[in-house]
Design a protein around this motif. Structure first.
Motif, short mmCIF file in Angstrom:
data_model
loop_
_atom_site.label_atom_id
_atom_site.label_comp_id
_atom_site.label_asym_id
_atom_site.label_seq_id
_atom_site.Cartn_x
_atom_site.Cartn_y
_atom_site.Cartn_z
N ASP A 3 38.05 32.66 29.84
CA ASP A 3 37.99 32.17 31.23
C ASP A 3 39.41 32.16 31.82
O ASP A 3 40.12 31.21 31.61
CB ASP A 3 37.37 30.79 31.20
CG ASP A 3 36.93 30.31 32.58
OD1 ASP A 3 37.08 31.08 33.53
OD2 ASP A 3 36.45 29.18 32.69
N GLN A 62 43.96 28.52 33.93
CA GLN A 62 43.06 27.68 34.72
C GLN A 62 43.77 26.40 35.16
O GLN A 62 44.69 25.94 34.48
CB GLN A 62 41.84 27.29 33.88
CG GLN A 62 41.00 28.46 33.45
CD GLN A 62 40.29 29.11 34.61
OE1 GLN A 62 39.64 28.44 35.39
NE2 GLN A 62 40.44 30.40 34.74
N THR A 92 32.23 29.58 35.35
CA THR A 92 32.55 28.78 34.16
C THR A 92 31.31 28.02 33.70
O THR A 92 31.06 27.92 32.49
CB THR A 92 33.68 27.79 34.49
OG1 THR A 92 34.80 28.53 34.96
CG2 THR A 92 34.09 26.98 33.29
#
Ligand code: ATP
Ligand code: MG
Length: 511
Positions: A264, A203, A179
């Motif tokens: 992500d 996340q 990240t």
């Protein structure tokens, strides 16, 4: 009193006028019924005309979309308020697909995958609503990837230059800085013409918080959109998040501007895809993923592109992130993603724990677009860097087992250790192009050989300031044109010699 009666009259007039234009009569409508519901999925019967990806509306105003169509049943993925839906509830098709708000009003905002604000800064002012599934640009509408995206990370910009329109995978084990690499690339766009979209899929809230703080805290807020589908959110929201984020970025690409999208991560997205597939009873394939997981990710990443001049010349660069297990690049999702993207930045757990951050493994990382995307100045400066570094890594391995290397090998080892030191970088401290060029010139001209390794770190820390002091014209020229000629090179070298001389050289510096 009179005011109120005139208002009532006006309202009556309007109502009569509307009644006059309304056609009354029978209207056919399909009403489905929830058969089963749970885990963010509803199985619905009685909607034979529903189409794939159609938005469905439930009794109490909740939404979901049709993901699986069977002969007598529709598998519907729910967005939220999952607990409020019960078996027996009615469902209607909306005749439309899932759409998200797009436009400059999203910049600086944190939204969920449906474009609803999460930052408490009031409603989103959208220019229009666009579907989350849009076709990738046709071949004829594309151009070659040739312009660079400066990430501000020395190791990426010098060795694996990223181009506008490229798809570069960031891959590595958990918690080794994946990240951080992506966030640093976003932070570096604060003074560029690139708009960034950071999409967090599945996340932890703490990680999302850190990402938002980093982007907003480093002054890149006005150039970025953050789309969050947290780990606690429904699998439906997690599933649409990357598609929604791409649609938001395409708004800029299609208007001749440039966008950078970070996803992500796609491993979590694949997991939500698998969850939905298993819950809707599709047959599982390798590692229990459904057969279409490759297609889902290929379809998504194909939307990254550099458009031709006729289409405005905009670009959309994608930095998907993938997590590996014990460095295993040959697992199903990593191999899929490696084959879809135009290169990968591989992070290595061993390097990270040895303190080499960013922990980029130079041996297995690659950019398949090639050096032509690199800014001219860096290409001119860094031409032999990669080779020198690769040779150093090999030499280091051979000399590790003892033996006194000769002077030539010792020099090579000293130089290599300095290259490794300049490839290290603290987080959230991206460098300007001119600083990167200068750093590479310095190591190649041997200016750093007399410094100790902590001295090299010290040198890098003060370099930007020293260049601004000693060669301000050269710096501004490189920043403006992105190219390097002999005069500029000389100016930088002079400035750095002055700067290096002002630092105390370490006695008998050794690698
Ligand atoms: N260049 C760097 N310099 C110093 N610390 C770093 C650097 N890169 C990452 N870190 C630190 O390493 C830790 C892990 O980083 P990060 O969260 O980016 O990893 P990740 O691979 O994305 O993790 P996850 O698998 O949990 O998503 C963080 O605490 C971060 O501050
Ligand atoms: Mg992470």
């Amino acid at each position: 009193m009179t005011d109120a009666s005139t208002q009532a009259d006006a309202w009556l007039d309007r109502s009569r006028a509307r009644l006059g234009t309304t056609t009354l009569g029978p209207r056919a409508e399909q009403i489905g019924r929830v058969e089963e519901v749970g885990d963010g999925i509803a199985l619905v019967s009685g909607l034979p005309d529903v189409r794939l990806d159609e938005l469905l509306r439930f009794d109490r105003g909740q939404f979901g979309f049709a993901q699986v169509l069977e002969r007598d049943r529709v598998g519907c993925v729910l967005f939220d308020d999952v607990d409020a839906i019960q078996a027996g509830d009615t469902v209607r098709g909306t005749g439309d697909v899932v759409r998200v708000p797009v436009g400059p009003g999203l910049l600086g905002r944190v939204v969920d995958p449906l474009g609803r604000p999460l930052d408490g800064k009031g409603p989103i002012v959208a220019e229009t609503m666009e579907p989350i599934e849009r076709p990738a640009p046709a071949i004829i509408d594309r151009d070659l990837v040739t312009q660079p995206v400066q990430t501000g990370l020395v190791v990426v910009d010098t060795l694996f230059a990223l181009g506008r329109g490229q798809r570069e995978l960031i891959i590595g084990d958990r918690a080794i800085g994946k990240t951080t690499v992506a966030i640093d690339a976003i932070i570096n766009q604060k003074d560029s013409d690139i708009v960034c979209v950071y999409i967090a899929v599945g996340q932890k809230s703490s990680s999302v918080r850190r990402a938002i703080d980093a982007i907003h805290g480093q002054g890149a807020a006005e150039r970025s959109i953050i789309v969050v589908a947290g780990a606690a959110g429904s699998p439906g929201l997690q599933w649409i998040a990357p598609f929604a984020g791409f649609t938001m970025a395409e708004y800029f690409r299609d208007r001749g501007r440039h966008a950078l999208v970070v996803i992500d991560d796609l491993t979590k997205h694949a997991a939500s895809h698998r969850e939905i597939a298993l819950l809707t009873r599709q047959s599982p394939g390798r590692e229990a993923y459904p057969g279409d997981v490759f297609y889902v990710h290929a379809r998504l990443l194909e939307r990254a592109s550099k458009l031709s001049k006729a289409k405005g010349g905009g670009s959309l660069t994608a930095l998907p992130i993938a997590e590996t297990d014990a460095g295993n690049l040959s697992a199903y999702i990593p191999t899929n993603l490696i084959s879809i993207t135009d290169g990968q930045i591989v992070l290595d757990a061993k390097l990270f724990h040895e303190g080499q951050k960013p922990a980029v493994d130079v041996g297995t990382s690659v950019s398949r677009v090639g050096g032509k995307t690199q800014s001219h100045a860096l290409r001119a400066a860094a031409d032999t860097l990669r080779l020198d570094y690769a040779q150093f890594l090999e030499l280091e391995m051979f000399t590790r087992f003892g033996g006194m290397p000769d002077a030539r090998v010792r020099d090579q080892l000293t130089r290599g250790a300095r290259i490794r030191a300049i490839l290290e970088q603290p987080q959230h401290a991206p460098l300007r192009l001119a600083d990167e060029v200068a750093l590479v010139l310095a190591v190649q001209a041997g200016l750093l050989d007399s410094l100790s390794l902590p001295g090299v770190i010290e040198f890098r820390r003060g370099l930007g300031e020293a260049l601004d002091r000693n060669a301000p014209n050269a710096v501004s020229q490189i920043q403006k044109t992105g190219s390097l000629d002999d005069t500029l090179k000389q100016a930088l070298q002079e400035a750095m010699k002055k700067y290096a001389a002002s630092m105390v050289p370490a006695k008998g510096a050794q690698p």
